[in-house]
Motif scaffolding. Structure first.
Motif, mmCIF file in Angstrom:
data_model
loop_
_atom_site.group_PDB
_atom_site.id
_atom_site.type_symbol
_atom_site.label_atom_id
_atom_site.label_comp_id
_atom_site.label_asym_id
_atom_site.label_seq_id
_atom_site.Cartn_x
_atom_site.Cartn_y
_atom_site.Cartn_z
ATOM 1 N N LEU A 126 65.072 73.812 70.085
ATOM 2 C CA LEU A 126 63.927 72.936 69.833
ATOM 3 C C LEU A 126 63.552 72.144 71.081
ATOM 4 C CD1 LEU A 126 63.297 70.878 66.635
ATOM 5 C CD2 LEU A 126 63.206 69.720 68.830
ATOM 6 N N VAL A 127 64.566 71.667 71.799
ATOM 7 C CA VAL A 127 64.317 70.891 73.015
ATOM 8 C C VAL A 127 63.631 71.756 74.074
ATOM 9 C CG1 VAL A 127 65.477 69.804 74.968
ATOM 10 C CG2 VAL A 127 66.137 69.193 72.634
ATOM 11 N N TRP A 128 64.096 72.999 74.230
ATOM 12 C CA TRP A 128 63.460 73.889 75.205
ATOM 13 C C TRP A 128 62.033 74.235 74.793
ATOM 14 C CZ3 TRP A 128 64.790 74.349 79.938
ATOM 15 C CH2 TRP A 128 66.119 74.235 80.324
ATOM 16 N N GLN A 129 61.813 74.422 73.509
ATOM 17 C CA GLN A 129 60.458 74.715 73.051
ATOM 18 C C GLN A 129 59.533 73.540 73.323
ATOM 19 O OE1 GLN A 129 59.423 77.635 72.008
ATOM 20 N NE2 GLN A 129 57.322 76.918 71.761
ATOM 21 N N LEU A 130 60.033 72.316 73.155
ATOM 22 C CA LEU A 130 59.247 71.126 73.480
ATOM 23 C C LEU A 130 58.886 71.127 74.964
ATOM 24 C CD1 LEU A 130 58.092 68.302 72.871
ATOM 25 C CD2 LEU A 130 60.392 67.380 73.249
ATOM 26 N N ASN A 131 59.849 71.441 75.808
ATOM 27 C CA ASN A 131 59.609 71.531 77.246
ATOM 28 C C ASN A 131 58.491 72.530 77.545
ATOM 29 O OD1 ASN A 131 59.708 72.120 80.006
ATOM 30 N ND2 ASN A 131 61.917 72.316 80.086
ATOM 31 N N PHE A 132 58.606 73.727 76.988
ATOM 32 C CA PHE A 132 57.636 74.789 77.281
ATOM 33 C C PHE A 132 56.244 74.447 76.763
ATOM 34 C CE2 PHE A 132 61.482 77.838 76.915
ATOM 35 C CZ PHE A 132 61.910 77.453 78.173
ATOM 36 N N GLN A 133 56.169 73.842 75.578
ATOM 37 C CA GLN A 133 54.856 73.534 75.012
ATOM 38 C C GLN A 133 54.188 72.371 75.747
ATOM 39 O OE1 GLN A 133 55.732 74.935 70.370
ATOM 40 N NE2 GLN A 133 54.503 73.131 70.773
ATOM 41 N N SER A 159 58.727 81.395 67.574
ATOM 42 C CA SER A 159 58.762 80.187 66.736
ATOM 43 C C SER A 159 58.186 79.001 67.497
ATOM 44 C CB SER A 159 60.200 79.876 66.320
ATOM 45 O OG SER A 159 60.743 80.913 65.532
ATOM 46 N N SER A 160 57.336 78.238 66.813
ATOM 47 C CA SER A 160 56.734 77.050 67.420
ATOM 48 C C SER A 160 57.644 75.847 67.244
ATOM 49 C CB SER A 160 55.370 76.767 66.785
ATOM 50 O OG SER A 160 55.535 76.383 65.432
ATOM 51 N N LEU A 161 57.292 74.761 67.905
ATOM 52 C CA LEU A 161 58.069 73.530 67.796
ATOM 53 C C LEU A 161 58.103 73.038 66.358
ATOM 54 C CD1 LEU A 161 59.578 71.383 69.461
ATOM 55 C CD2 LEU A 161 57.394 70.208 69.766
ATOM 56 N N ARG A 162 56.970 73.094 65.690
ATOM 57 C CA ARG A 162 56.909 72.634 64.305
ATOM 58 C C ARG A 162 57.749 73.515 63.384
ATOM 59 N NH1 ARG A 162 57.521 68.802 61.117
ATOM 60 N NH2 ARG A 162 56.363 68.895 59.152
ATOM 61 N N ARG A 168 65.089 73.118 60.759
ATOM 62 C CA ARG A 168 66.166 72.130 60.790
ATOM 63 C C ARG A 168 66.264 71.381 59.471
ATOM 64 N NH1 ARG A 168 65.321 67.758 65.296
ATOM 65 N NH2 ARG A 168 63.485 67.417 63.972
ATOM 66 N N ALA A 169 65.117 70.975 58.922
ATOM 67 C CA ALA A 169 65.121 70.271 57.634
ATOM 68 C C ALA A 169 65.639 71.173 56.511
ATOM 69 C CB ALA A 169 63.715 69.776 57.312
ATOM 70 N N GLU A 170 65.278 72.439 56.528
ATOM 71 C CA GLU A 170 65.740 73.364 55.494
ATOM 72 C C GLU A 170 67.248 73.563 55.563
ATOM 73 O OE1 GLU A 170 63.558 76.972 55.849
ATOM 74 O OE2 GLU A 170 61.619 76.054 55.350
ATOM 75 N N THR A 197 61.745 63.582 65.927
ATOM 76 C CA THR A 197 60.337 63.872 65.643
ATOM 77 C C THR A 197 59.419 62.777 66.176
ATOM 78 O OG1 THR A 197 60.976 65.103 63.645
ATOM 79 C CG2 THR A 197 58.689 64.365 63.803
ATOM 80 N N ASP A 198 59.849 61.523 66.067
ATOM 81 C CA ASP A 198 59.053 60.405 66.585
ATOM 82 C C ASP A 198 58.880 60.517 68.101
ATOM 83 O OD1 ASP A 198 58.777 59.356 64.064
ATOM 84 O OD2 ASP A 198 60.419 57.914 64.270
ATOM 85 N N ALA A 199 59.970 60.847 68.806
ATOM 86 C CA ALA A 199 59.892 60.994 70.258
ATOM 87 C C ALA A 199 58.990 62.165 70.638
ATOM 88 C CB ALA A 199 61.292 61.180 70.839
ATOM 89 N N ILE A 200 59.088 63.255 69.888
ATOM 90 C CA ILE A 200 58.229 64.424 70.158
ATOM 91 C C ILE A 200 56.762 64.047 69.986
ATOM 92 C CG2 ILE A 200 57.552 66.688 69.271
ATOM 93 C CD1 ILE A 200 60.521 67.189 68.663
#
Length: 310
Positions: A126-133, A159-162, A168-170, A197-200
């Motif tokens: 998830l962190v890497w996907q945030l970086n890339f997006q 897979s997207s960030l969302r 993760r929630a599931e 999620t708030d930081a994202i």
């Protein structure tokens, strides 16, 4: 006696790197430099008529106004840059809290260790996907690292960030349903996930909402108008008092100050220069903290040099 450790020194700009920082700035300003050179030549050749600045007070007032607006713009730009860095610091802390909370609530049984590992890999992906997006570019080795993580989790590489956040929630829900964690454990994991999620959301806001275009255009036009009148003012002083090089240098400094604000305003730039944030280095730190030695093969891409961020 004082002994030096092996943790490395805090990042800092070395004096010998000053020239590299200037080269990075000049490279981005190449069009502005070309335009400044063209205007200077036209003025010296009398192609642009003089007599616009009979009163030097006009130039002084414009210089003060330009300084105020450039200073305000740069203050806001540095504020955006620093806010983005603090939000990424929150991502680092949340990721470590995620690992600690999982370790605290999952038992040491083999199946639980496997689930813990999967959730840690999901956080790293998830962190890497945030970086890339955020930056819309990536190093191929790092993209392959994320792809391997998603393959191991049996998730699509697209897979997207969302989507990763929902996954993760599931998985937290499944852990609670299977009795692997109690209600308090689920609450704590969701609190950590929500903090991430708030930081994202804050990082996406900075990326997608630049300073108003009207303000950007106004400050740039004001700076160029001041520069043009200043060059004409030096030219109109007469041959015996003309100091063309000094005028060009003063205008260049104003243009550099205005452009630095514009470049720092976007902390997710693609060139990995001193204007951007070290997103790869931050993500590599998170990967090492959560996955131990699994990411050693890409740690050579980690840079601690603020002039050559990755």
């Amino acid at each position: 006696m004082i002994d030096l450790g092996d943790y490395g020194h805090p990042p800092s700009t070395r004096r010998r790197d000053y020239s590299l920082v200037l080269l990075q700035l000049m490279k981005r300003m190449r069009l502005e430099l070309l335009l400044l050179l063209t205007i200077s030549v036209l003025i010296e050749s009398n192609v642009i008529p003089g007599g616009w600045t009979a009163d030097g007070d006009v130039v002084r007032i414009l210089g003060i106004a330009a300084s105020i607006f450039i200073g305000f713009r740069n203050t806001q730009a540095i504020g955006r840059w620093w806010e983005a860095r603090k939000l990424w610091g929150s991502i680092v802390n949340v990721s470590r809290s995620w690992a600690d909370t999982l370790r605290a609530h999952l038992s040491s049984e083999r199946i639980n260790r496997k689930q813990e590992r999967q959730l840690l890999q999901l956080q790293v992906a998830l962190v890497w996907q945030l970086n890339f997006q955020l930056r819309n570019f990536w190093h191929r080795e790092l993209r392959e690292l994320q792809g391997q993580l998603l393959d191991g989790l049996k998730l699509p590489r697209s897979s997207s960030l969302r989507q990763l956040g929902l996954q993760r929630a599931e998985w937290i829900r499944d852990l609670h349903r299977q009795g692997q964690i109690d209600s308090f454990g689920r609450l704590q994991l969701m609190q950590v996930a929500n903090a991430c999620t708030d930081a994202i959301g804050g990082l996406e806001r900075i990326r997608n909402t630049p300073l108003p275009a009207s303000y950007d255009v106004f400050v740039r036009l004001l700076t160029w108008l001041f520069g043009l009148l200043l060059l004409l003012y030096f030219h109109d002083l007469g041959p015996e008092s003309r100091i063309p090089i000094s005028g060009v240098l003063i205008v260049l400094l104003f243009l550099m100050a205005e452009r630095i604000g514009a470049y720092v305003e976007g902390p997710f730039d693609a060139d990995g220069s001193s204007f951007s944030l070290p997103l790869d280095s931050i993500c590599l730190t998170i990967s090492r903290d959560l996955l131990d030695g699994d990411t050693d093969h890409v740690q050579h891409l980690n840079s601690k040099d603020p002039v050559r961020w990755t």
